[in-house]
Design a protein around this motif. Structure first.
Motif, PDB file in Angstrom:
ATOM      1  N   GLU A  16      -2.128  10.495  -3.222  1.00 35.12           N
ATOM      2  CA  GLU A  16      -2.715  11.767  -3.658  1.00 35.12           C
ATOM      3  C   GLU A  16      -2.015  12.275  -4.915  1.00 35.12           C
ATOM      4  N   ASN A  17      -0.680  12.130  -4.932  1.00 34.12           N
ATOM      5  CA  ASN A  17       0.064  12.552  -6.114  1.00 34.12           C
ATOM      6  C   ASN A  17      -0.393  11.801  -7.356  1.00 34.12           C
TER       7      ASN A  17
ATOM      8  N   GLY B 179       4.311  17.487  -0.423  1.00 35.25           N
ATOM      9  CA  GLY B 179       3.842  18.815  -0.811  1.00 35.25           C
ATOM     10  C   GLY B 179       3.949  19.864   0.271  1.00 35.25           C
ATOM     11  N   GLU B 180       4.463  19.493   1.442  1.00 33.43           N
ATOM     12  CA  GLU B 180       4.586  20.488   2.520  1.00 33.43           C
ATOM     13  C   GLU B 180       5.684  21.498   2.209  1.00 33.43           C
ATOM     14  N   ASN B 181       6.695  21.029   1.522  1.00 33.98           N
ATOM     15  CA  ASN B 181       7.829  21.884   1.175  1.00 33.98           C
ATOM     16  C   ASN B 181       7.951  21.877  -0.341  1.00 33.98           C
ATOM     17  N   GLU B 182       7.784  23.046  -0.958  1.00 37.52           N
ATOM     18  CA  GLU B 182       7.762  23.073  -2.424  1.00 37.52           C
ATOM     19  C   GLU B 182       9.133  23.358  -3.030  1.00 37.52           C
TER      20      GLU B 182
ATOM     21  N   ALA C 264       4.989  11.612  -9.173  1.00 44.42           N
ATOM     22  CA  ALA C 264       4.112  10.578  -8.598  1.00 44.42           C
ATOM     23  C   ALA C 264       4.804   9.212  -8.560  1.00 44.42           C
ATOM     24  N   ALA C 265       6.024   9.198  -8.066  1.00 45.03           N
ATOM     25  CA  ALA C 265       6.777   7.942  -7.986  1.00 45.03           C
ATOM     26  C   ALA C 265       6.238   7.095  -6.839  1.00 45.03           C
ATOM     27  N   ASP C 266       5.859   5.853  -7.156  1.00 45.19           N
ATOM     28  CA  ASP C 266       5.252   4.959  -6.157  1.00 45.19           C
ATOM     29  C   ASP C 266       6.150   4.759  -4.938  1.00 45.19           C
TER      30      ASP C 266
ATOM     31  N   PRO D  82       0.835  -1.192   0.000  1.00 43.08           N
ATOM     32  CA  PRO D  82       0.000   0.000   0.000  1.00 43.08           C
ATOM     33  C   PRO D  82       0.875   1.250   0.000  1.00 43.08           C
ATOM     34  N   LEU D  83       0.485   2.222  -0.774  1.00 39.96           N
ATOM     35  CA  LEU D  83       1.301   3.429  -0.905  1.00 39.96           C
ATOM     36  C   LEU D  83       0.928   4.430   0.177  1.00 39.96           C
TER      37      LEU D  83
END
Lengths: 307, 509
Positions: free
Chosen positions: A47-48, B121-124, B102-104, A40-41
């Motif tokens: 979300e990404n 996404g907390e730190n851009e 979006a790398a698993d 599971p991710l």
């Protein structure tokens, strides 16, 4: 005839639209998603991924985006095989499926028709019994049982043919998959042909032809086979559909990279884009094949043409 | 450089379809076989899957264990002749953590400073990632906490460099065979989805002169029986899996070719610890004790998997022997009696039997084990409903907490006990049973701050013992790898990660 063909083609549009819509929502309702798995991710990664594939949008919006893309000729991305779009994967798999399915189609017709005719002509004699035995095997044993048996005999024990794979597409790689795929259809065609042929041979017009002194060969080839083919032709539409879409098991067992394998993997992996893309492709294919069969039917039977 | 005269292409059965050649977009061991042959990280694997220098010829570690400084080898070049630079690594790590990629498996490198914050996404600011190029050949990686397994984690494909110049030139299509630029011993020359990936020697690879295999044809074929037939017919040189029910036959007819070896993985049953009556540790203990693990490997599976009485499989680096349940050595009859007593205490008996649903995903072996376990639980008066779903549904439901008892498994990503212990940490998505223990979590937090390996191992073992004492979950057996290798293949060494890079193999026909 042209008007008939166009009308038939026009009926495809709403059928396709309904099928795609139903398939889209059914797929989303099915439990499990494309990113569920043994690992599971983390939520952030999920979300990404969801954002990447628009899965974070409301379902109806996702549907509208998808339909919009399809109308522009874009079947979208594959969720699993990320480096190839759905259209590219179909294009890659199509030749393999068409070659194996197409050959199986031809073999099924030729073998089915010949054995059916022989069975009818030699009723209750050796050729009939032989043909009945082959039909029985084809009807009783499913592909996934016949395939490993043939692999074991002709690939492993006798070493005459490759067990699987595509190789360079040469004939020896095609023999086993085509035989396995064609067998059950040849059996059905043979059964249809035999029954139909027996009926025709007992028909009045054949008796009349005999009385007129027409020789047996001419009578069979010119007068009996063509009408006897009618039930066979009716079966060819579904058969072609089965052979081109139903080769999933054969492709899986023989390791042939056709569309069937993509479809199975896509369904198991909830690759929404790929499943929908192949469904659209298959539907178009089946409708076109049925149309071709109807045309053939009209050609064979003048009554249909005048209707 | 030409391959040796006796070199030829190796035909390898690779199981599932390779979904990408991009190291940031793959996730399966079948993809690792291909991607790990065509790319190489700072650190790579030797014939036993132990970390050895790869693109980096050497490295230094700061005293606090937080900063690693790697020196890249001078002859490190991409397949198109461009040098592999520290910037390629910076580019790769930033791309890995960029949410847009979006790398698993990005989370595997969360130990790098700011990696998790960037990925979530907390730190851009991508450039705040703790990976810096000091010059073309010097790369500095700064960590959040001391991480003794970092070198092992850097062998993972998530840590491979990506050719910045190729990605900038071709965008997403950089990974197509006609565009791809690699830095590993082999390069792909043909890729037919659903069929195979074909590779050949990358002549720009620094060790190309020692490669004995000309290339590999990695075949997609999930049907293991069909794969075995093709192996017998000489169409495959190596099978990476085989049907377990054929093991006996292979031992008799293909002596020495079917190889089973301990694998750093655990097969277990998760128990829903948030739901009555499984909230009671004694109920979980009773379920665990009454499973006769000794018969599962040898008799039910037939391939001799070892019974698991610990949560961490034996043989993990810097850990020593794992902790064990205190009842491991009891006679099975006594275990069943004790299990009955525990259930009785919890209020379950013949008049009030414990009913549960045992879930497993579609697989003949999972089914066999589930049926056997249900039979083992029957004498305790436990009524078991077997519930089978396909894999996607199984894990979707487990992740949502829909389970009484459910089959699961874990294969190590890197050589460290923490990789297994984190499965029972509060709140992690892999913790299907939702077991939660403050002491356990505190010990896992504590281990992350310890640089002394022995001290760290002791802390982790203490945590493991808590989990075992509480029957947080039910370990059943340690995985084994299952390969079939032609006798003329040399350099295929069994190892606990089941990683066999083609670089070390040769054919002696």
């Amino acid at each position: 005839m042209l008007g008939y063909v166009l009308r038939r083609l026009a009926t495809m549009v709403p059928v396709l639209f309904i099928a795609v819509t139903a398939c889209f929502f059914i797929l989303r309702l099915a439990p499990g998603g494309p990113f569920d798995g043994e690992r599971p991710l983390p939520p952030a990664i999920l979300e990404n991924l969801a954002a990447h594939y628009n899965l974070d949008k409301p379902l109806i919006q996702q549907y509208l985006i998808y339909v919009g893309n399809v109308l522009r000729g874009d079947l979208g991305p594959s969720f699993i095989n990320e480096d190839f779009s759905v259209a590219e994967q179909i294009a890659i798999g199509l030749p393999y499926t068409m070659i194996v399915g197409g050959l199986a189609f031809v073999v099924a017709i030729v073998v089915g028709v010949i054995s059916g005719v022989l069975g009818a002509l030699y009723q209750n004699r050796l050729p009939d019994y032989l043909s009945a035995a082959i039909i029985l095997i084809g009807l009783i044993l499913p592909n996934f049982l016949i395939a490993p048996i043939l692999q074991l005999i002709f690939g492993v024990e006798l070493d005459w043919l490759p067990v699987g794979g595509w190789g360079d597409g040469s004939w020896e790689y095609l023999v086993l998959p085509v035989v396995v795929l064609a067998w059950s259809h040849a059996a059905r065609i043979s059964r249809l042909m035999r029954g139909s042929m027996i009926e025709i041979l007992n028909a009045n017009f054949i008796r009349t032809a005999r009385a007129k002194g027409i020789g047996p060969r001419l009578m069979i080839t010119r007068h009996a086979i063509r009408p006897a083919l009618m039930p066979v032709v009716s079966y060819l539409g579904p058969a072609a559909g089965y052979l081109l879409t139903g080769s999933l098991v054969v492709e899986q067992i023989f390791g042939i990279p056709g569309i069937g394998r993509f479809f199975i993997n896509a369904a198991l992996n909830r690759d929404y884009g790929m499943v929908l893309g192949t469904v659209i492709f298959y539907m178009v294919l089946i409708v076109v094949l049925n149309l071709l069969v109807d045309i053939a039917y009209a050609w064979l039977d003048p009554k249909v043409r005048t209707r | 450089m030409a391959a040796p005269a006796d070199a030829r292409v190796l035909n390898m059965h690779n199981g599932g379809d390779v979904t990408s050649l991009d190291p940031h977009k793959v996730s399966g061991d079948w993809e690792n076989r291909v991607v790990g042959d065509i790319f190489e990280g700072l650190v790579t694997e030797d014939v036993n899957a132990e970390p050895i220098p790869g693109m980096a010829e050497s490295w230094e570690i700061s005293d606090d264990g937080l900063v690693y400084t790697f020196t890249l080898r001078e002859d490190a070049v991409w397949s198109d002749g461009e040098p592999v630079t520290a910037d390629d690594f910076v580019f790769a790590f930033q791309r890995l953590m960029d949410p847009a990629t979006a790398a698993d498996y990005a989370y595997l490198q969360y130990t790098i400073k700011n990696a998790e914050a960037i990925n979530t996404g907390e730190n851009e600011a991508l450039d705040s990632l703790g990976v810096k190029a000091l010059d073309d050949r010097t790369l500095e990686i700064t960590l959040e906490n001391p991480t003794p397994y970092l070198l092992s984690a850097l062998t993972h494909y998530t840590a491979y460099p990506i050719p910045q110049h190729a990605v900038e030139a071709n965008g997403d299509e950089w990974v197509r065979v006609e565009n791809i630029v690699v830095n590993g011993p082999y390069k792909p020359t043909e890729w037919v989805p659903g069929s195979h990936v074909l590779t050949e020697i990358n002549e720009n690879y620094y060790d190309a002169g020692n490669l004995a295999i000309e290339g590999v044809k990695f075949f997609t074929l999930e049907d293991e029986s069909a794969a075995l037939k093709r192996y017998r017919a000489g169409e495959f040189d190596i099978l990476t899996e085989f049907p377990t029910d054929q093991y006996q036959w292979m031992q008799e007819n293909l002596p020495g070719e079917a190889r089973v070896a301990p694998f750093a993985g655990l097969y277990y049953y998760a128990v829903n610890t948030q739901q009555e009556p499984f909230t009671d540790p004694n109920v979980r203990k009773a379920l665990s004790m009454s499973i006769n693990r000794e018969v599962i490997g040898p008799q039910i599976l037939g391939t001799g998997e070892l019974p698991a009485y610990s949560w961490v499989p034996p043989g993990m680096a810097n850990y020593g022997d794992p902790a064990r349940v205190d009842w491991a050595d009891m006679d099975y009859g006594a275990k069943v009696e004790e299990a009955k007593r525990l259930l009785e205490e919890a209020g379950f008996n013949e008049d009030n039997p414990l009913s549960l649903q045992l879930r497993y995903n579609t697989n003949e072996n999972h089914k066999r084990i589930a049926v056997a376990v249900a039979a083992m639980w029957k004498p305790l008066g436990i009524e078991v409903e077997l519930y089978n779903t396909e894999t996607k549904v199984h894990y979707d439901e487990l992740t949502k907490g829909i389970l009484d008892v459910a089959r699961a498994g874990w294969l190590a990503d890197y050589n460290d006990a923490f990789n297994f212990l984190q499965l029972l940490e509060t709140g992690v998505p892999f913790n299907y049973g939702r077991w939660s223990n403050e002491d356990y979590d505190a010990l896992l937090d504590e281990q992350a701050t310890i640089t002394d390996l022995e001290e760290r191992a002791a802390v982790m073992k203490e945590a493991e013992q808590i989990a075992l004492d509480q029957s947080a979950s039910i370990p059943i057996y340690y995985y084994i790898s299952r390969n079939v290798v032609k006798p003329y293949i040399e350099g295929f060494e069994d190892n606990v990660f089941d990683i066999h890079r083609t670089r070390w193999m040769s054919i002696n026909e």
